[in-house]
Design a protein around this motif. Sequence first.
Motif: not given
Length: 458
Positions: A41-56, A135-144
Motif C-alpha cells: 500500500c502507498i499512503n498519500i497526502d492528497t491535493r485533490t478530492a479523493w473518493p469515499t469508496k474503493p475502486q478496482s 464519489d469516485e474517479f473515472d478510471l474507464s479510459d486510463l492512458p497507457a
Amino acid sequence: MRLKIALGLGEHRAVLNLKMSSLNKIVADTPGLLVNGDWVCINIDTRTAWPTKPQSFVFDGRQVWVMPLTTDHYPGLAANKPADMDRDECFALLHRALSVLAWLQDTGAIVVHMSGGNLPRMMGRQQSSGNAIRDEFDLSDLPAIEGGSGKLALALIREGRGLNHPGYSFLSFFRALETAIPNGPARGAWVTANIDRVEGHRAKDALDKLKAVVQGDIGKHLRESGRHAIAHAKSDPIINPDDPRDARRLEAERPIIEALAVLAIEDHLGIQTSHKAWREHLYELRGWKGILPLPVVQASLLPEPPDVQAHIDLPQINFRLRRSDPFPLLEGMMPVHAGLSNQRVELVYRSVDGLAEIMFWLNFTEERLEFDLDHSFKVYDDGSVLAAKNGKERCRFIWDYFGNGEIQIWDADNGALISRVDAYLPLNMMANFDGHMAELAAWDKFIADREQAGAANE
C-alpha cells in the motif's frame, strides 16, 4: 406495437450523499479487499478530492485498488502483490499508477508512508474532517504510458504539484521539462518559441508579470535564475532558503514552468492532459476506427458517398452508462445494420431477446458518437411479460441518462472499451423524481397484470 415512455418534468430531488466510513468497514464490505495475500500500500497526502469508496482498476496488466479517504486512515493505492513481482516492483507499480491518476486530475500527490500486510493495511491518521471528497474517479479510459521518459515525467509533475516548497517544486517541474526535451539547445529554442502557448489563468498572469520586469529571453531567465540557482550552490545566482524574496519570486514563477512542462509532455511525449483529451474528444470514435475499414470511414465523410464493398466484422457490445449498474437488456447486443447516412456511419444493434434496438451514429467529420434520446432506443411489444420488463428497463435507462449519464460502449467478448461519450446535459428540463418513481410503479403493475393474465391462460 412500440411501448411508449414519457419522462416526467418538474422539481429535481435527487441528491448525491457522500460520507466517509472507517477503513475496517470499507474492507469488510468489499470482498476483493478481504483476500489474504501479500498486500502493498502507498499512503498519500492528497491535493485533490479523493473518493469515499474503493475502486478496482487494471494498470499495466495488474489489479490496483483505490483506497478511499476514511475517518481513521490515509487514502492511497493498494495491490495484492502478484507472485511474479517483488515488493519494490509492486510499490513502483503503485507509484506509477498514482502519477497517472494525478496527471488526469491536474493535481499532485505525495506518498507519506508505504505499508502492507496480509490485507490492505493503510496507515492510521487523526484527521477526520476538512477533507475534499468525491464519489469516485473515472478510471474507464486510463492512458497507457509506454516509454520510460513518459513515466518519469508524470512522476516529476506529480511530485512538483504535491510539494509545498516553491524551490523544490520549481525544480521538479524543470526536471519534467528536461525529461520531455533532453537536448538543452533544442529545449531552449522550444521554450522561446512556445512560451506564449502556456495555458491557465495563473500561468498567463504570471508570465505577463514576469515580462514586465525581465528583459530578453524568458526561458533563459527561468533556467538560470530558477533551475540552476536551486540546483547549485557554487555559482551566482544562488537561491537562499533564508531569503523570503527568493521564495516569493519562485512561487510567482512556478506556474509558468509547470505549464511549460505540461505542454512539453503533450508535444514531445504525446501524453494528453484530460482537458486536451476533452477538447479533441477522440475517445468517442477511437475504438471504432480499429473496427471499421478505412474506405467506410472515408466514404462517410463525403456528401454523396460511392458504393462501398467492405466486410465489416462488428463486435457484440454492452451498451452502458458510467456510474449506473449494467442494463441486462443492453448486454451482449448483436449488430443488425451498418450503413451510411447524412455523412455518418449508422449502426443498429439488437438485444438478445430481439425486442429492443439501439441506433447511434458515428460522425467522423466532428469525431462524435451521436445518440438521440428520442429516437435511438426502441423497444417492441409482442404482448409478453418480457416486453413489459423491457419497457421498465428503458425507463430506468432514460432516467439515468437524463441525470448526466455518460455512454460507454464495451466489446462484449474481450471487455475492451470501444467508445465513451461525455455526460448528457439536458436543456430546459428538470427531472421529476416522484414522477419517475410513479412511472416505475406503473410499469411494475403492468408487468404484474401481464404475469397474472399469462397464468390465467395456462
